[in-house]
Structure formats: C-alpha cells, structure tokens
Motif scaffolding. Sequence first.
Motif, mmCIF file in Angstrom:
data_model
loop_
_atom_site.group_PDB
_atom_site.id
_atom_site.type_symbol
_atom_site.label_atom_id
_atom_site.label_comp_id
_atom_site.label_asym_id
_atom_site.label_seq_id
_atom_site.Cartn_x
_atom_site.Cartn_y
_atom_site.Cartn_z
ATOM 1 N N ALA A 103 0.258 9.197 7.735
ATOM 2 C CA ALA A 103 0.108 8.063 8.594
ATOM 3 C C ALA A 103 1.202 8.007 9.807
ATOM 4 N N VAL A 104 2.282 8.458 9.611
ATOM 5 C CA VAL A 104 3.159 8.355 10.851
ATOM 6 C C VAL A 104 2.629 9.279 11.886
ATOM 7 N N MET A 105 2.167 10.637 11.430
ATOM 8 C CA MET A 105 1.915 11.678 12.423
ATOM 9 C C MET A 105 0.517 11.283 13.069
ATOM 10 N N PHE B 188 3.449 5.146 20.847
ATOM 11 C CA PHE B 188 3.876 5.485 19.415
ATOM 12 C C PHE B 188 5.246 4.715 18.911
ATOM 13 N N GLY B 189 5.047 4.171 17.894
ATOM 14 C CA GLY B 189 6.307 3.709 17.344
ATOM 15 C C GLY B 189 6.289 3.444 15.705
ATOM 16 N N LEU C 149 -7.511 4.038 17.228
ATOM 17 C CA LEU C 149 -6.619 3.525 16.403
ATOM 18 C C LEU C 149 -5.327 2.780 17.059
ATOM 19 N N ARG C 150 -5.085 1.946 16.481
ATOM 20 C CA ARG C 150 -4.001 1.102 17.134
ATOM 21 C C ARG C 150 -2.759 0.766 16.274
ATOM 22 N N LEU C 151 -3.158 0.687 14.997
ATOM 23 C CA LEU C 151 -2.266 0.153 14.062
ATOM 24 C C LEU C 151 -2.489 0.857 12.593
ATOM 25 N N CYS D 242 2.720 2.296 13.792
ATOM 26 C CA CYS D 242 2.716 2.450 12.326
ATOM 27 C C CYS D 242 3.615 1.657 11.628
ATOM 28 N N LEU D 243 3.250 0.821 10.656
ATOM 29 C CA LEU D 243 4.138 -0.330 10.148
ATOM 30 C C LEU D 243 4.219 -0.011 8.809
#
Length: 745
Positions: free
Chosen positions: A354-356, A225-226, A327-329, A365-366
């Motif tokens: 989305a962040v969660m 996660f980042g 889900l990767r991105l 998460c971009l």
Amino acid sequence: MIVGVHPLAGFDKLLHYRVPEALRASIGVGSLVRVPVVNALRLGIVGEIGAPKDFPLDRLKSIAQVVHPFPALPPDLLGLARWMAGYYACGLDSIIETMLPAAVRNGAGLKQEKLLAVAQKLTPEELAVLEKRAPQQGKLYRFLEQQFRPQKKSLVLTRLGLTAAVASALVKRGVIREETQRIERIAYDDQVEHGELVASQPHALNPEQSAAVAALDAEIAADKFGVTLLHGITGSGKTEVYLRAIDTALKAGGGVVFLVPEVALTPQTVARLRSRLEAIAPGHRCVVWHSHLSEGERLDGWLALATGEAKVVVGARSAVFAPVHNLRLIVVDEEHEPAYKQDETPRYHGRDVAVMRAKLNHAVCLLGSATPSLESYANAQAGKYRLLELRERVDARKLPYIDIVDLRIEAMKQRSLPALSRKLVDAMHARLERREQTILFINRRGYSSAMLCTKCGHTEECTHCSIAMTYHRADETLRCHLCGDQKPAPLRCPKCGAPEIRWRGLGTQRVEEAVRRMVPRARIERMDTDTMSKKNRFREVLAQFRAGKIDILIGTQMIGKGLDFPNVTLVGLIDADISMHVPDFRANERTFQLLVLVAGRAGRGDRAGEVVVQTFTPQAEAIQFSRQADYAGFAAAELKMRKDFHYPPYRHLIHHLFRGPNPEKLKFFSEQWAKLVEKELGSRVELRGPSASPIEKIKDEYRWQVWYFTNAVTKVVPELVRLRAAFSWPDDITQVLDVDPMSLV
Ligand SMILES: [Zn+2]
Ligand SMILES: [Zn+2]
C-alpha cells in the motif's frame, strides 16, 4: 505496431507481438490480451509499446485478441507489479495473476437482465381495441402501465402467466420497450441482520480528531506522496478520521482504497462504512472486495472500479490491487495485523505494498492502529512517516481496570495448575448476579513446545537470538530454530531449580470444562475454529450473545475484532504466556497487541470494565506497559531489544525454506547453500542457520531453513535469485523465499 507482452501462467518474460490493424485502437500498456505462445493461446498483459532495437521482426506473431477495451492493469499497478517481483523474489506472472481476479482473466462478461417498460402510452380507446384483439398483450400492458419503474421481464411474465412472444409482439408494435440492465451482485447487502446496523450518522469531532483531519486534508490537497501513522487508543474514533479523509479525497476527484484485515470485514463493518460513505459522499458507490466473494461479485466490483464508475473500494489485503482511478488515498486500518501478509506466493505484505502504491501515485497512505507495528512506529520516529495521535476516547470514558493475576501464586495456593484463578471465578459470579456479560480470551496462536517454569516464570531463551527455545521430545533437547543452537533440555528450572517445568498451554476446550464446573449456572458458549466451522454459526452465536442469551463467551481473538458488546463488563485473558513464549522475536509485540485488544472489549457501554490477565510472568514488559496503556514506553523497550539483536525494523529478514523427503540430503544441501551465500554475499547479509524448521516435517517432507538479516533487500534479493538459479539443486528439494515474514514459526 509492436508490443511487448508478459504472458501469464508460468511465463516470466516479455515476448513481442505484432498488433493487427483492427486492434490498434483498443490496445495500450496494461491491456489484457490473448497471444499465441508455443502452440496455444495464452493471456498476457501488454508491458510496453514498441520493440527493442535490432529486434528480428520477420517471425513475429500477432496478438489474437484484446479482452477488455480498457487497460486491465493501469500503469501504476504494472509498476507496482514490477517492484513486487523484484522485492519479493517472484515471477511477474504470479503477481499479475494475483492482481487480476480470475473472472477478469477469463474475460467473463457481466450478468445482465432484461427489463420491460411502457414506451408509448395508449389512449383508453386504443387499449380497449388491444384487449379485444390480443387479450394477453392487453394484460401485460395494463400491468406495466401501473408500475413506476421498469420491471424484470422474467418475473413479470411468470407472474402474469404469459410467454415471451407476448412481450415481443408489444415491443414490435412500439408500445413497450425492452432494456438490458447490468445486475450488480453486491456482497453482504442481503445479509445484514436486523439489529446489527450501527448508527451511521457522522459524529462531531473532538479537538484531537479535528487536528488529525486538518493535517490529513492538507496532505491530500498537496497532491504528493506521504505516509501518516494514526496512532489512536481503542475508542478514540480513528474510523471517523478515516471517513473524513476519504471524503476529502473524493471531493478532490480522487479514488480511495480502504484496507481492513479480513477478520474485520463483518457485514456490520461493511454496512456501516457503506452507509457512512454514501451519506458523506452522495452518489459514490463503495465496492467491497474480499476472498469470499463469488467470481461474479468480484468481476462486477472490479469493472465498476476499472471503468471509473466507482471510486472507493473497501476490502481485505488484495484490495490494494483494485484498479481505482486517480488514486489519492489508501487507508490501512489495523496496520499491525499479521493478516496483511500473504502466506503463499506472492508473499507480499498488504501494508508495505500500500505504501509503495501510494508512492507510485503521489498519493497519501494513512496507516491506523491502536498498537502500531514497530516497523511503522520506527518510521514515524525517524521522520519518514508523519505521526498523528489520538489519546482520548471519544466518549471520555476511562480505560478499564487491568488486574494481573500471578499464576505462580495461584498454583501454590491451589496446589495444581488452575485454568481459572479464584479472582476470575469470583468476578464471573459477580457479573452473573448483575446480569452482565463476560468474554474469556484464549490466545489462538498457542505454541506448545516452549519451556516455562511454573514456580518462577523463567523461560529458556537463545542467548544469540533472544527468542524462546523449542523443546524437542525425541532427543530431549532445547533448540533455537533461528540460529540452530541447541542444548540438553533441563529436568529442573535452570534459574530456581524447581522441577515444575510446564510444556504446554490450555486449549479452549479445557477452559470451557473448567468454567462449566466453576460457574455452573451460567449460559456458556465456546467459539473457536473447531466449533465455528460453519460461517453462520459464528454469526448466530454473536447475535445470541448480543441479545443477552449467553453469559460467558469463550474464544480466540476472533471475538475481539470490530465488535461492540455494551453489556460486557468483564474480560479474562486465560493465559497471557502462550503468546509471550512463542519462539518469535515479535512475541512481546503480539502479546502487547493482544492485551490492548482484550482491554478494549471491556466496558464499552456505560459501565466500567474490568480485565483479568492470568500469567506466570507478571513482570513482563508487554504486561506491565499494557496495564498502563503505555504504548510509547513499550515501543521504546522493545525497539531496544530489536536493535540489539538486529531484528526488524533495524534489519529486514528473509526466510529461505528448503523441503525434501530425505533429511540428510536436505541438511547437506542447506549447508552447502549457506556456505555459498556466506562467501558471495557475506558482506551484505548476516546468515543464521541452516537449522531444522520449528515444524520439522509436514506431509512426509522435512524442512530446513536459513535466515538472512539484511539492510538492502532490493540488492540482496536479485543476488539470491541469481545464485539460486546457478546452484545445482537436486530435483527432490523445493524451496521458498519469503521476504519480511510476519512469523518465525
Ligand atoms: Zn524456575
Ligand atoms: Zn538462536
């Protein structure tokens, strides 16, 4: 086998059921099932396998049906739903209903169609025999033989004037075969207008973009996660960075969610993304997801993702719930957009969710924006998010020149309040001469009840809350609707003593009249929600504008999103003050965002652009910093104010609204409630109010409110919910809790 089920539609608890032998193979956590509740069958989601200890098993009912043979709500979404229920103070059932499209909940099937194809080639002799004995069958065979691919049965039969019996007979003989195909109802595909398609070829990256892409690639490869905040000025090529990151995630076998604000979901953007994604990752289907899809379209998209057939979804807010595998991105474009916040239950913020969700999936998460929200920017500064910056425009073009027109001086010169300054009128004439185009923006979110001195630009603000006070005509008062403070409305400006105190901004219609009067030769079109009630009208006008058939386009922010008009060299912002004096602590932030957006519309072609901003408060920080394109400077100044007044990102805000037909009763109970919260939770929350809402009455219901400022939402919300349940509310008062509201008005 026992399972716990969360029934939908108003049943916010877990009920247990037996699973009949026949259904065991197809059931698991996240399965959509039908279960008996009281005397009816209801839909529900399996939340757990097994029963609590010492559970009375004798009277347990059985699951009636498993709707889909795969989990409708994968474990990550179920986890997300639980987090949301706690954070946003709403029932798990309402969240699950938001996550699952209605068509999925209804268990609807797919639209299918039948195709015909030749199964066994006939020799010329055989064909001759067939044509002689059954001429109609011969006709059908001949037709199909000439086709490269299977043909739609209904179409073929209609065209050849044959009945279904003819086809059946040939199928029976084994000469042709009938197959069933799923029809995919893909939105927008047939709507892309000629000339709207934008080049879809990958661009070469500049060094900043390359660095951003490399950083993201590493992050995606790390499989943890980042959150990355991509701050890129207008025209710096953020989309290209998104696309490369998406490519990386897909190549790693992952799934991708790409969120854009609803307004940005134009056929143009969708077509461009689709074609780029298909070029970048051949064989990948990109599912489109937004609120205007038909049920069938939505179901098809959902199924494609839920079965793993498609791995990418692009869509508005609710696409954050798309059942993407592995889900990767998650990309959130224009992450600062208030449109990501849903203004009905569940009142979630798409970006925060989305962040969660990324966190639950160990994904990246971009968040991208030219004007990041101060919440995200503060997270980046605190080191919680990684900050990537794109400071150069991909075409190395200069930002447009921003001209600030001081309306105080203009008002003195023209001896009245002008809609258009001399400078703006002259600039429009110059564009007309050169056959270039102009866009005039009027801020849609006008708020008519702020006070503004047209002589010195002063506005009355609440000393406790630093937001514009609201004028109440009925009792001639100025009020702060955040803390409830009030005072008599001044007749003269409290700062300079001038009697010119203006109460409202300009509407698009008045501006249109002024433009017609001042630039009579121009072809003018107005675009706002009044004139654009028909969806196609909006596109028609944009197409005309693109084709150069309109000289001056007047409208709200809706013109600005994601559109590129190379011949526009002048952009005018009619009244920057409207957004600045909305009684909201985000007013400055919104104004800054608006100014950057507006500036980004000028001179995107090969000609330099000019922006004219009209304002009574040219010294305002939002205006001065946007003129220098200095986001960091603006953010620093604004964050200081936020810190001083305990606003987000330094505290979370929770809005508690009370509605009822009797204003005295409403006031009384709001006050009683506030006292209780102060007593019970006073150490964790800072209360403001109760006070009357800025809009005091809607549809015969009065509105009161309390604000909670807190650092601990996840601790405070359950406490509020508990207190609320124990409090003796009268039946005619309804209430709404809104965590992290995006607007105070
Ligand atoms: Zn004044
Ligand atoms: Zn106040």
